[in-house]
Motif scaffolding. Structure first.
Motif, PDB file in Angstrom:
ATOM      1  N   VAL A 264       5.418   3.096 -11.238  1.00  0.00           N
ATOM      2  CA  VAL A 264       6.595   2.220 -11.372  1.00  0.00           C
ATOM      3  C   VAL A 264       7.796   3.016 -11.882  1.00  0.00           C
ATOM      4  N   ALA A 265       7.523   4.048 -12.686  1.00  0.00           N
ATOM      5  CA  ALA A 265       8.622   4.830 -13.283  1.00  0.00           C
ATOM      6  C   ALA A 265       9.311   5.749 -12.273  1.00  0.00           C
ATOM      7  N   ILE A 266       8.725   5.925 -11.101  1.00  0.00           N
ATOM      8  CA  ILE A 266       9.316   6.845 -10.115  1.00  0.00           C
ATOM      9  C   ILE A 266      10.784   6.494  -9.851  1.00  0.00           C
ATOM     10  N   GLY A 267      11.038   5.201  -9.643  1.00  0.00           N
ATOM     11  CA  GLY A 267      12.405   4.790  -9.320  1.00  0.00           C
ATOM     12  C   GLY A 267      13.302   4.684 -10.536  1.00  0.00           C
ATOM     13  N   ALA A 268      12.694   4.750 -11.733  1.00  0.00           N
ATOM     14  CA  ALA A 268      13.474   4.624 -12.969  1.00  0.00           C
ATOM     15  C   ALA A 268      13.643   5.988 -13.630  1.00  0.00           C
ATOM     16  N   ARG A 269      13.700   7.007 -12.807  1.00  0.00           N
ATOM     17  CA  ARG A 269      13.883   8.393 -13.267  1.00  0.00           C
ATOM     18  C   ARG A 269      12.854   8.779 -14.327  1.00  0.00           C
ATOM     19  N   GLY A 270      11.638   8.286 -14.153  1.00  0.00           N
ATOM     20  CA  GLY A 270      10.552   8.658 -15.053  1.00  0.00           C
ATOM     21  C   GLY A 270      10.527   7.920 -16.371  1.00  0.00           C
ATOM     22  N   ASP A 271      11.370   6.910 -16.532  1.00  0.00           N
ATOM     23  CA  ASP A 271      11.448   6.166 -17.798  1.00  0.00           C
ATOM     24  C   ASP A 271      10.246   5.216 -17.920  1.00  0.00           C
ATOM     25  N   LEU A 272       9.249   5.656 -18.694  1.00  0.00           N
ATOM     26  CA  LEU A 272       8.009   4.875 -18.803  1.00  0.00           C
ATOM     27  C   LEU A 272       8.218   3.549 -19.529  1.00  0.00           C
TER      28      LEU A 272
ATOM     29  N   ARG B 140      -1.550  -5.302  -6.345  1.00  0.00           N
ATOM     30  CA  ARG B 140      -0.722  -4.284  -5.698  1.00  0.00           C
ATOM     31  C   ARG B 140       0.652  -4.842  -5.328  1.00  0.00           C
ATOM     32  N   GLU B 141       0.662  -6.102  -4.890  1.00  0.00           N
ATOM     33  CA  GLU B 141       1.945  -6.745  -4.566  1.00  0.00           C
ATOM     34  C   GLU B 141       2.838  -6.754  -5.801  1.00  0.00           C
ATOM     35  N   ARG B 142       2.222  -7.100  -6.942  1.00  0.00           N
ATOM     36  CA  ARG B 142       3.005  -7.203  -8.171  1.00  0.00           C
ATOM     37  C   ARG B 142       3.455  -5.821  -8.653  1.00  0.00           C
ATOM     38  N   LEU B 143       2.581  -4.816  -8.466  1.00  0.00           N
ATOM     39  CA  LEU B 143       2.957  -3.453  -8.834  1.00  0.00           C
ATOM     40  C   LEU B 143       4.172  -3.003  -8.012  1.00  0.00           C
ATOM     41  N   ALA B 144       4.130  -3.315  -6.718  1.00  0.00           N
ATOM     42  CA  ALA B 144       5.245  -2.923  -5.848  1.00  0.00           C
ATOM     43  C   ALA B 144       6.539  -3.606  -6.301  1.00  0.00           C
ATOM     44  N   LEU B 145       6.421  -4.871  -6.696  1.00  0.00           N
ATOM     45  CA  LEU B 145       7.606  -5.592  -7.173  1.00  0.00           C
ATOM     46  C   LEU B 145       8.133  -4.944  -8.454  1.00  0.00           C
ATOM     47  N   ALA B 146       7.215  -4.580  -9.349  1.00  0.00           N
ATOM     48  CA  ALA B 146       7.635  -3.902 -10.585  1.00  0.00           C
ATOM     49  C   ALA B 146       8.335  -2.584 -10.260  1.00  0.00           C
ATOM     50  N   ALA B 147       7.841  -1.903  -9.226  1.00  0.00           N
ATOM     51  CA  ALA B 147       8.412  -0.602  -8.863  1.00  0.00           C
ATOM     52  C   ALA B 147       9.871  -0.722  -8.416  1.00  0.00           C
ATOM     53  N   VAL B 148      10.228  -1.846  -7.791  1.00  0.00           N
ATOM     54  CA  VAL B 148      11.624  -2.002  -7.367  1.00  0.00           C
ATOM     55  C   VAL B 148      12.467  -2.719  -8.433  1.00  0.00           C
TER      56      VAL B 148
ATOM     57  N   GLY C   2       0.812  -1.222   0.000  1.00  0.00           N
ATOM     58  CA  GLY C   2       0.000   0.000   0.000  1.00  0.00           C
ATOM     59  C   GLY C   2       0.840   1.263   0.000  1.00  0.00           C
ATOM     60  N   ARG C   3       2.158   1.120   0.041  1.00  0.00           N
ATOM     61  CA  ARG C   3       3.024   2.293   0.043  1.00  0.00           C
ATOM     62  C   ARG C   3       3.467   2.705  -1.360  1.00  0.00           C
ATOM     63  N   TYR C   4       2.939   2.018  -2.369  1.00  0.00           N
ATOM     64  CA  TYR C   4       3.343   2.332  -3.743  1.00  0.00           C
ATOM     65  C   TYR C   4       2.161   2.960  -4.474  1.00  0.00           C
ATOM     66  N   VAL C   5       1.757   4.125  -3.973  1.00  0.00           N
ATOM     67  CA  VAL C   5       0.522   4.750  -4.474  1.00  0.00           C
ATOM     68  C   VAL C   5       0.691   6.259  -4.638  1.00  0.00           C
ATOM     69  N   PHE C   6       1.838   6.680  -5.153  1.00  0.00           N
ATOM     70  CA  PHE C   6       2.089   8.118  -5.254  1.00  0.00           C
ATOM     71  C   PHE C   6       1.477   8.727  -6.510  1.00  0.00           C
ATOM     72  N   ARG C   7       1.338   7.935  -7.553  1.00  0.00           N
ATOM     73  CA  ARG C   7       0.860   8.471  -8.832  1.00  0.00           C
ATOM     74  C   ARG C   7      -0.497   7.865  -9.175  1.00  0.00           C
ATOM     75  N   ASP C   8      -1.154   8.473 -10.180  1.00  0.00           N
ATOM     76  CA  ASP C   8      -2.502   8.037 -10.551  1.00  0.00           C
ATOM     77  C   ASP C   8      -2.513   6.901 -11.559  1.00  0.00           C
ATOM     78  N   ARG C   9      -1.371   6.605 -12.166  1.00  0.00           N
ATOM     79  CA  ARG C   9      -1.288   5.516 -13.157  1.00  0.00           C
ATOM     80  C   ARG C   9      -0.205   4.537 -12.728  1.00  0.00           C
ATOM     81  N   ALA C  10      -0.455   3.271 -13.010  1.00  0.00           N
ATOM     82  CA  ALA C  10       0.486   2.231 -12.587  1.00  0.00           C
ATOM     83  C   ALA C  10       1.859   2.431 -13.229  1.00  0.00           C
ATOM     84  N   ASP C  11       1.889   2.763 -14.529  1.00  0.00           N
ATOM     85  CA  ASP C  11       3.207   2.894 -15.182  1.00  0.00           C
ATOM     86  C   ASP C  11       3.975   4.092 -14.624  1.00  0.00           C
ATOM     87  N   GLU C  12       3.259   5.173 -14.315  1.00  0.00           N
ATOM     88  CA  GLU C  12       3.946   6.342 -13.749  1.00  0.00           C
ATOM     89  C   GLU C  12       4.453   6.040 -12.338  1.00  0.00           C
TER      90      GLU C  12
END
Lengths: 232, 454
Positions: free
Chosen positions: B344-352, B380-388, B332-342
């Motif tokens: 996940v891109a937070i940690g990738a310097r915005g690289d969509l 959500r678990e999978r989104l968080a994994l994608a984010a890292v 539940g801590r991976y909810v900063f943006r309104d779209r899943a790809d955005e």
């Protein structure tokens, strides 16, 4: 000591600080409360102490510049439109010290209340108003919960190599924090519902009867108020 | 005679596209321990909520069929009326705590159901003792670990001495020993007091040994209902991962990859100055998956955060090569943006583009535009994994990545991690079966704070 007489005693001391007219008396009351707060666990006490003493220090610094009272002039500054000439006089300084001590005493009384009292028991002692008091207690608990959530969100960002710096960085926490607290409140409401909250015929855990210390605390509170009004 | 009965129950959450329960009929007998299995989102928690009358009373939605508990029809009697007869332990203990002190928290339910005041403290203390948490009675709930809090919440349900006990993934935050103790306690309650126990679990190995009966839900429908022996056969044929014991714990493959992180003689203490780690060491090489296991409070998460650079050691040294990312326990801590790809891109310097590749890797292709909060818990678990994963780290650290994850999804996750030789992976977990399935090396963090390679 039971929490209700302890709360009454703290209220009495805070009231005495508001009623007292001598700076030394108020300073003594603030010092006593500071000692009480300093005995609380370190990790918990600092936010309260910083808040209480920081606001008192700010009042001490600002008051001489915004008040215009006669007395021995210690310093004269520039003239500012609307405000006039800035100066610091002996009367302004003594007034600032007095008000800062007063604010510190009242803030520290609240800090001691927050740090030392068993708020659960205050809720239980609330009797008919229990629902309202419980709502207040839950709202109060929201602050540390939000602190933990914010720390978790920051950690999740740092875990991705992103440091939330500055006002803009912190601002991005606001939306997930609000949404998270809404989810949390719904989950809590569901859990309370499942545990029978609101059912008719609720009882309270038996509390030990008031002891000599509790009666002494209430007497002390009354004496503090009377002394504050008449002699301090 | 059944204590609780669900007859042809169907339920649709407000705004949901598909029913969470479809025509489910189940009877629960006194003294019987029933295990509910199924994939994430299959309706397990919803079934428990139906027996607690939270469905439909708390959640709204469209309900059909009939649920009766101890003769009370849940359409006419709400959760508060059933409290005491039914007690529920929810998945997340942090979201069910009302009071600040442990004893008061355990007493809360007793007070609500009108227990005589003189009995409340004794029953609350006795319930705490039953879960091995008597020593916590005067503690603040905010000071407890996740495992301790879960035991306190269990005590709060046991104190009510319910006739029907509903446990929703009760061991998700417990180490294997504590989890075993909890399941054994539930079974003992059933045997000695005649309590009917209905339990969901994502680590089914132990419950499958001790329970009497298994229900298996698929997309809200009851796919299986039978005694444990039949359940084993059925699961082995249809869903083998639910009865497999995972891989062989302790298999140690030698990796010649370069050292990505090395922790030497590190110590750490939080603000209370009690040492959480004292002289710990760990080496992680590129291409290996290391599982970090140990009891609650042994310092696993602390060691993982030190390796990730989220904490600085009091003493000792931490050396890292390249980038490290850390997956938090709470998706539940991976909810900063309104779209899943955005997001996940937070940690990738915005690289969509990287973000979308990471989403596809975890099976979320097509979810790019979805809001992270609209995803199911498993998604959500999978989104968080994608984010890292998106930042393409040299060291990937996953903290309890299988909490609340069903066995089939765990197997997918293990396969995904095993197929990634480009980085070192550290997995902190209570799930010994998962550790065995995923890890080249299992490191056990003992309570004495000593690391021992297994």
């Amino acid at each position: 000591m039971r929490p209700v007489p302890a709360a009454v005693l703290l209220f009495g001391i805070a009231a005495a600080a508001l009623l007292a007219e001598r700076t030394a008396s108020v300073a003594v009351l603030a010092s006593v409360l500071l000692l009480v707060c300093l005995r609380a666990p370190g990790a918990r006490r600092w936010p309260y102490l910083v808040g209480a003493l920081g606001s008192a220090a700010a009042l001490l610094l600002v008051t001489p510049f915004v008040e215009r009272l006669p007395g021995v002039i210690y310093w004269t500054g520039p003239t500012i439109p609307v405000v006039g000439t800035l100066d610091v006089t002996s009367t302004e300084l003594s007034g600032a010290v007095f008000n800062a001590c007063r604010l510190a005493a009242v803030s520290l009384a609240f800090a001691a209340y927050a740090l030392w009292l068993d708020h659960d028991r205050l809720v239980q002692a609330a009797g008919l108003a229990r629902r309202s008091v419980l709502a207040v207690a839950l709202a109060t608990r929201l602050v540390p919960a939000l602190e933990r959530d914010a720390a978790g969100l920051v950690e999740a960002l740092r875990g991705r190599g992103v440091e939330p710096e500055g006002l803009r960085g912190r601002a991005r926490l606001v939306s997930p924090l609000l949404a998270g607290s809404l989810e949390r409140s719904l989950n809590l409401a569901e859990a309370m519902d499942a545990r029978g909250f609101g059912r008719a015929g609720a009882t309270r855990m038996a509390q030990p009867p008031w002891g000599a210390l509790d009666r002494l605390a209430v007497t002390g509170a009354v004496l503090a108020i009377v002394a504050g009004a008449l002699w301090l | 005679m059944a204590l609780a009965v669900a007859e042809r129950v169907s339920f649709l959450y407000p705004g949901a596209a598909a029913p969470a329960l479809r025509d489910v009929s189940v009877g629960l007998s006194p003294g019987q321990v029933t295990l509910v299995l199924g994939r994430s989102g299959s309706g397990k928690s919803t079934l428990l909520r139906a027996f607690a009358a939270l469905i439909p009373h708390f959640h709204g939605g469209r309900f059909s069929g009939r649920v009766e508990v101890a003769g009370l029809d849940t359409r006419r009697h709400g959760p508060a009326a059933l409290a005491g007869t039914v007690a529920t332990l929810f998945q997340d203990p942090e979201d069910q705590v009302v009071f600040t002190r442990v004893l008061n928290e355990v007493a809360f339910g007793l007070e609500n159901v009108g227990t005589p005041p003189s009995e409340i403290e004794a029953r609350a203390t006795s319930a705490l003792a039953a879960v091995g948490a008597e020593h916590l009675a005067a503690r603040l709930v905010t000071e407890l670990s996740g495992g301790e809090l879960q035991r306190v919440c269990l005590a709060a349900t046991l104190a009510l001495e319910p006739r029907l006990l509903l446990l929703d993934e009760p061991t998700s935050q417990l180490d294997p020993e504590a989890a075993e103790a909890l399941v054994e306690l539930a079974v003992a309650l059933a045997r000695e007091r005649g309590t009917a126990v209905l339990m969901t679990e994502q680590r089914p190995a132990l419950p499958l040994e001790l329970c009497d009966r298994v229900l298996f839900l698929e997309d809200g429908s009851l796919a299986f209902d039978g005694p444990i022996a039949e359940a084993r056969t059925w699961l082995a044929e249809r869903h083998p991962v639910f009865v497999s014991a995972g891989g062989d714990v302790g298999v140690h493959l030698h990796h010649e990859g370069d050292v990505v992180a090395r922790l030497d003689d590190v110590s750490f203490a939080y603000e209370d100055h009690l040492l959480v780690l004292d002289g710990a060491g760990l080496e992680l090489r590129r291409g290996e998956v290391v599982a970090l296991v140990g009891p609650n409070g042994s310092g696993k998460t602390t060691l993982a955060k030190l390796a990730a650079g989220l904490l600085e050691p009091l003493s000792g040294s931490v050396a890292r090569v390249g980038r490290a990312t850390y997956l938090s326990q709470d998706p539940g801590r991976y909810v900063f943006r309104d779209r899943a790809d955005e997001e996940v891109a937070i940690g990738a310097r915005g690289d969509l583009a990287s973000a979308r590749r990471a989403l596809a890797t975890v099976g979320l292709a097509g979810y790019e535009h979805r809001h992270p909060r609209d995803l199911s818990s498993g998604e959500r678990e999978r989104l968080a994994l994608a984010a890292v994963l998106a930042p393409d780290p040299d060291l990937l650290i996953l903290d309890e990545p299988t909490r609340g994850v069903d066995p089939e999804r765990k197997e997918e996750l293990a396969r995904l991690l095993r197929a990634d030789p480009s980085r070192a992976i550290l997995v902190v977990t209570h799930d010994i079966a998962f550790a065995g399935a995923v890890a080249d090396r299992v490191v056990s963090l003992a309570p004495e704070r000593e690391l021992a390679g297994v």
